[in-house]
Design an enzyme around this catalytic site. Sequence first.
Site, PDB file in Angstrom:
ATOM      1  N   GLU A  20     -12.073  19.289   7.852  1.00  0.00           N
ATOM      2  CA  GLU A  20     -10.754  18.725   8.185  1.00  0.00           C
ATOM      3  C   GLU A  20     -10.776  18.160   9.597  1.00  0.00           C
ATOM      4  O   GLU A  20     -11.408  18.725  10.489  1.00  0.00           O
ATOM      5  CB  GLU A  20      -9.678  19.815   8.075  1.00  0.00           C
ATOM      6  CG  GLU A  20      -9.345  20.126   6.630  1.00  0.00           C
ATOM      7  CD  GLU A  20      -8.224  21.140   6.492  1.00  0.00           C
ATOM      8  OE1 GLU A  20      -7.493  21.379   7.468  1.00  0.00           O
ATOM      9  OE2 GLU A  20      -8.107  21.703   5.397  1.00  0.00           O
ATOM     10  N   ARG A  28     -15.677   7.369  -7.456  1.00  0.00           N
ATOM     11  CA  ARG A  28     -14.218   7.478  -7.497  1.00  0.00           C
ATOM     12  C   ARG A  28     -13.752   7.875  -6.106  1.00  0.00           C
ATOM     13  O   ARG A  28     -14.203   8.873  -5.556  1.00  0.00           O
ATOM     14  CB  ARG A  28     -13.780   8.550  -8.490  1.00  0.00           C
ATOM     15  CG  ARG A  28     -14.237   8.310  -9.898  1.00  0.00           C
ATOM     16  CD  ARG A  28     -13.418   9.114 -10.870  1.00  0.00           C
ATOM     17  NE  ARG A  28     -12.160   8.445 -11.100  1.00  0.00           N
ATOM     18  CZ  ARG A  28     -12.011   7.411 -11.915  1.00  0.00           C
ATOM     19  NH1 ARG A  28     -13.029   6.942 -12.594  1.00  0.00           N
ATOM     20  NH2 ARG A  28     -10.837   6.858 -12.076  1.00  0.00           N
ATOM     21  N   LYS A  55     -13.472   0.679  -8.717  1.00  0.00           N
ATOM     22  CA  LYS A  55     -13.148  -0.381  -9.676  1.00  0.00           C
ATOM     23  C   LYS A  55     -14.127  -1.544  -9.460  1.00  0.00           C
ATOM     24  O   LYS A  55     -15.324  -1.330  -9.574  1.00  0.00           O
ATOM     25  CB  LYS A  55     -11.681  -0.756  -9.541  1.00  0.00           C
ATOM     26  CG  LYS A  55     -10.762   0.441  -9.894  1.00  0.00           C
ATOM     27  CD  LYS A  55      -9.283   0.133  -9.826  1.00  0.00           C
ATOM     28  CE  LYS A  55      -8.469   1.383 -10.133  1.00  0.00           C
ATOM     29  NZ  LYS A  55      -7.022   1.156  -9.987  1.00  0.00           N
TER      30      LYS A  55
HETATM   31  C1  LIG Z   1      -6.013   2.014  -9.782  1.00  0.00           C
HETATM   32  C2  LIG Z   1      -4.979   1.721  -8.786  1.00  0.00           C
HETATM   33  C3  LIG Z   1      -4.489   2.722  -7.927  1.00  0.00           C
HETATM   34  C4  LIG Z   1      -4.784   4.184  -8.112  1.00  0.00           C
HETATM   35  O1  LIG Z   1      -6.093   4.581  -8.008  1.00  0.00           O
HETATM   36  P1  LIG Z   1      -6.518   6.071  -8.407  1.00  0.00           P
HETATM   37  O2  LIG Z   1      -7.874   6.201  -7.799  1.00  0.00           O
HETATM   38  O3  LIG Z   1      -6.500   6.136  -9.886  1.00  0.00           O
HETATM   39  O4  LIG Z   1      -5.549   7.015  -7.793  1.00  0.00           O
HETATM   40  C5  LIG Z   1      -3.590   2.360  -6.937  1.00  0.00           C
HETATM   41  N1  LIG Z   1      -3.198   1.087  -6.809  1.00  0.00           N
HETATM   42  C6  LIG Z   1      -3.631   0.108  -7.624  1.00  0.00           C
HETATM   43  C7  LIG Z   1      -3.141  -1.291  -7.418  1.00  0.00           C
HETATM   44  C8  LIG Z   1      -4.528   0.392  -8.642  1.00  0.00           C
HETATM   45  O5  LIG Z   1      -4.920  -0.582  -9.469  1.00  0.00           O
END
Ligand SMILES: *Cc1c(COP(=O)(O)O)cnc(C)c1O
Length: 478
Positions: A67, A280, A274
């Site tokens: 932290e 992740r 993504k």
């Molecule tokens: C996928 C997404 C998120 C959330 O991401 P997580 O890792 O699933 O919490 C937030 N904002 C946008 C625009 C997204 O497409």
Amino acid sequence: MTDVAAASTAYQNALKVIESVEPRIAGAIRSELTDQRESLKLIASENYASPAVLLTMGNWLSDKYAEGTIGHRFYAGCQNVDTVESVAAEHARELFGAEYAYAQPHSGIDANLVAFWSILAHRIEGPELDRAGVKNMNDLDEDAWETLRKKFGEQRMLGMSLDAGGHLTHGFRPNISGKMFHQRSYGTDPQSQLLDYDAVAAAAREFKPLILIAGYSAYPRRVDFARMREIADEVGATLMVDMAHFAGLVAGKVFTGNEDPVPHAHVVTTTTHKSLRGPRGGLVLASEEYAPSVDRGCPMVLGGPLSNMMAAKAVALAEARTEEFRTYAQAVADNAKTLADGFLKRGTKLVTGGTDNHIVLLDVSAYGLTGRQAESALLEAGIVTNRNSVPSDPNGAWYTSGVRLGTPALTSRGFGADEFDRVAELVVDVLSNTTPGLTAKGVPGKAKHVLADGVSDRVHAASAEMLEANPLYPGLEL
Ligand SMILES: *Cc1c(COP(=O)(O)O)cnc(C)c1O
């Protein structure tokens, strides 16, 4: 370049170790690889991280509490975590040209929470402390603290509406953002379905948000962030851009100039898993002005960072700095165009009439189907997608009228123009041979589907051919 033989050995040995403790988990890991190898993955938010990224996640960095911030931890012995976080932040700053990068958020939602509270801290708390003549919140007297707490709850956020492609974290009621902020949405033009910047500006003038948020999960077009900044400046809002979906296209220099959010926004958030093709996780990028408040992500909304995941982010960001990644990012956008053209020439309606990012949003209403029926018919034929609302969707957010497709994952496997045109053909084959299933009362419903005989087999066979020609993790054997 991945040493495939080394990665195979690493996974074989790792699975042996896992198997000796809980064989069902080793089994699930094996079968997830098989499933991913054998399905046509068109989920726009998914990708395939490299073996180097994946291997970086599973080790003892996970065991360390750290932290705090780099060089300023609440625990002893954090020198290796400091290295990891510094490298991740350095790569993020250089790759995106950001003044400041914070690598601790565990996910996109976490990154947004850090950003929201950082903006509140910078814009509301700071001036309030100044007014009270103290440096620290703990030094506020009870009345001043109550005033500050109340002020936090009075702030406004303007973001893109869900059915136009915005995200739940941009102020919607089921998410904490909708409970923290008074929220209003901007949509898209009813005719063109494109962002109408004049309408955004008009909404901003009227609503006077503290935060103007841009970014999307299901809008198949680029955004002019310079224009969004102008709008924010005119009304004194902080421009926050959530590039969770398209960070890979920014990293790969497909989005430049006004389409690159980093030089224009005060704060930028993203996921790393993504189009960016990492583990992740999340990142926050900020201008110098916001950096000190972003740095307070822990303890504001985060506890100990996931050091193993920050390490994997650093590896993914190192990969994203290469020429190879730029070529990949350009192919993601080119392939989306081919996919969209493949639908248009076969008479399928697309939201906004096309794409210029990595997303293609089908409007399936002309097939007499809901998004849910289309999604499940496609899945039956081995095509993995997700249903999605279209603007002003008559079927609401559950059944929907759309199906969202994305090119990042299959482009990572090596799919090019020929394959994506074929994908459009297969999707159209499924949709045009699907009819709504009947409800218990014998009328066409919104949930179930009926796919004509033989379609699933022929689509599976055609997909298998393309998937085998473009293997996932080629040479990796478990
Ligand atoms: C996928 C997404 C998120 C959330 O991401 P997580 O890792 O699933 O919490 C937030 N904002 C946008 C625009 C997204 O497409």
